[in-house]
Design a protein around this motif. Structure first.
Motif, PDB file in Angstrom:
ATOM      1  N   ASP A  89      78.320  65.159   8.266  1.00 32.14           N
ATOM      2  CA  ASP A  89      78.238  64.024   9.198  1.00 32.14           C
ATOM      3  C   ASP A  89      79.371  63.039   8.966  1.00 32.14           C
ATOM      4  OD1 ASP A  89      75.577  64.879  10.177  1.00 32.14           O
ATOM      5  OD2 ASP A  89      74.996  64.411   8.104  1.00 32.14           O
ATOM      6  N   VAL A  90      79.799  62.949   7.718  1.00 30.69           N
ATOM      7  CA  VAL A  90      80.891  62.043   7.335  1.00 30.69           C
ATOM      8  C   VAL A  90      81.951  62.889   6.627  1.00 30.69           C
ATOM      9  CG1 VAL A  90      81.549  60.092   5.874  1.00 30.69           C
ATOM     10  CG2 VAL A  90      79.326  60.067   7.045  1.00 30.69           C
ATOM     11  N   LEU A  91      83.167  62.778   7.109  1.00 30.40           N
ATOM     12  CA  LEU A  91      84.282  63.491   6.465  1.00 30.40           C
ATOM     13  C   LEU A  91      85.333  62.463   6.065  1.00 30.40           C
ATOM     14  CD1 LEU A  91      86.011  65.993   5.711  1.00 30.40           C
ATOM     15  CD2 LEU A  91      86.781  66.041   8.103  1.00 30.40           C
ATOM     16  N   VAL A  92      85.582  62.372   4.781  1.00 27.51           N
ATOM     17  CA  VAL A  92      86.613  61.453   4.296  1.00 27.51           C
ATOM     18  C   VAL A  92      87.778  62.289   3.775  1.00 27.51           C
ATOM     19  CG1 VAL A  92      87.162  59.560   2.721  1.00 27.51           C
ATOM     20  CG2 VAL A  92      84.834  59.765   3.655  1.00 27.51           C
ATOM     21  N   ASN A  93      88.881  62.241   4.496  1.00 26.97           N
ATOM     22  CA  ASN A  93      90.093  62.964   4.087  1.00 26.97           C
ATOM     23  C   ASN A  93      90.908  62.035   3.198  1.00 26.97           C
ATOM     24  OD1 ASN A  93      89.853  65.507   5.601  1.00 26.97           O
ATOM     25  ND2 ASN A  93      89.836  64.126   7.363  1.00 26.97           N
ATOM     26  N   ASN A  94      90.800  62.264   1.915  1.00 24.78           N
ATOM     27  CA  ASN A  94      91.344  61.309   0.952  1.00 24.78           C
ATOM     28  C   ASN A  94      92.323  61.925  -0.046  1.00 24.78           C
ATOM     29  OD1 ASN A  94      91.036  58.672  -0.799  1.00 24.78           O
ATOM     30  ND2 ASN A  94      90.575  60.389  -2.166  1.00 24.78           N
TER      31      ASN A  94
END
Ligand code: NAD
Length: 261
Positions: free
Chosen positions: A86-91
């Motif tokens: 649901d949440v994708l953090v491309n970090n």
């Protein structure tokens, strides 16, 4: 606990900003997939700590963000083990500092792959699920270097400008599906990534460590202070909230005034 029942993947979350974001999302009730390199025992300690401190599920996938197939498999693994992304953090990100004429070709390729292409591959794989569920949050850790340049950082500046463009494009494509896509653009945050570039910057600019900190790094930031990982994490959490549902395609600076100058 507004992210209870949501599942989040945070790339490059065994250290620095990513670890702070993963922890802050868990504090709001999200189950987490952490990713990144590091000593296996240390990674396991971090994973178990997130679970124990926040009463969520936390799983680890060690996909190499320079490998497209591993990135697609990581998103599948999260969908299988957590149930959804649901949440994708491309970090995930790395840095290399060198004059352009000496910039190693393999470092250019590696930075473009990890700092830019990995976000494309992860978003591409996570988008069908987000669209089907009509809810999603994509948060990309860009940088002040997505807006302005500095010398000797050709690959990094190029990748971060590209990430800002990708983030806007995705925002437009997913705007009617309840999915937002935004960039956070920190100035200098005191993490291993910043610490490690000091020796090369000392060499490239013929400076001492203190000169690099004060005359190169903090000179860029009118506040004369480093951004903290917790401040970046708080903004990532906010972008996942309902209050931020109409923020999409934005590139939000957190740089002590750097890019206002
Ligand atoms: P960091 O070095 O503390 O963390 C980087 C993370 O990425 C680690 O977990 C590392 O294992 C992971 N990683 C590196 N290569 C990888 C690969 N091939 N596959 C999977 N994971 C990989 O650095 P940080 O400062 O926390 O940086 C995180 C992000 O924030 C990066 O995208 C960076 O460009 C961005 N950023 C940092 C600053 C800063 O001043 N520290 C400022 C602006 C933006």
């Amino acid at each position: 606990m507004f992210l209870k029942s949501r599942n989040a993947v945070v790339t490059g979350s065994t250290s620095g900003i990513g670890l702070a974001i993963a922890t802050a999302l868990a504090a709001e009730g999200a189950n987490i997939m952490i990713n990144g390199f590091g000593d296996a025992a240390a990674v396991e300690t971090e994973r178990a700590k997130i679970e124990a401190d926040h009463g969520v599920r936390c799983v680890y996938n060690g996909a190499d963000m320079s490998k497209p197939a591993e990135i697609a498999a990581m998103i599948k693994d999260a969908e299988t083990r957590l149930g959804s992304v649901d949440v994708l953090v491309n970090n995930a990100g790395i840095q290399f500092v060198s004059p352009i004429e000496d910039f190693p070709v393999e470092k250019w390729d590696q930075i473009i792959a990890i700092n830019l292409s990995s976000a494309f591959h992860a978003i591409r794989a996570a988008t069908p699920g987000m669209k089907a569920r009509k809810w999603g949050r994509i948060v990309n850790t860009a940088s002040a270097h997505s807006l302005v340049a500095s010398p000797f950082k050709a690959a990094y500046v190029t990748a971060k400008h590209g990430l800002a463009g990708l983030s806007k494009t995705v925002a437009l494509e997913l705007a009617t599906f309840g999915v937002t896509s935004n960039c956070i653009s920190p100035g200098y945050v005191w993490t291993p990534l910043v610490e490690k570039q000091i020796p090369d910057t000392m060499k490239a600019r013929n400076m001492t460590k203190e000169q690099v900190i004060n005359d190169v790094l903090l000179t860029a930031q009118p506040t004369k202070q480093f951004v903290t990982v917790d401040q970046v994490a708080a903004l990532a959490v906010y972008l996942c909230s309902d209050a931020a549902a109409q923020i999409t395609g934005a590139n939000i600076s957190m740089d002590g005034g750097w890019t206002a100058a």
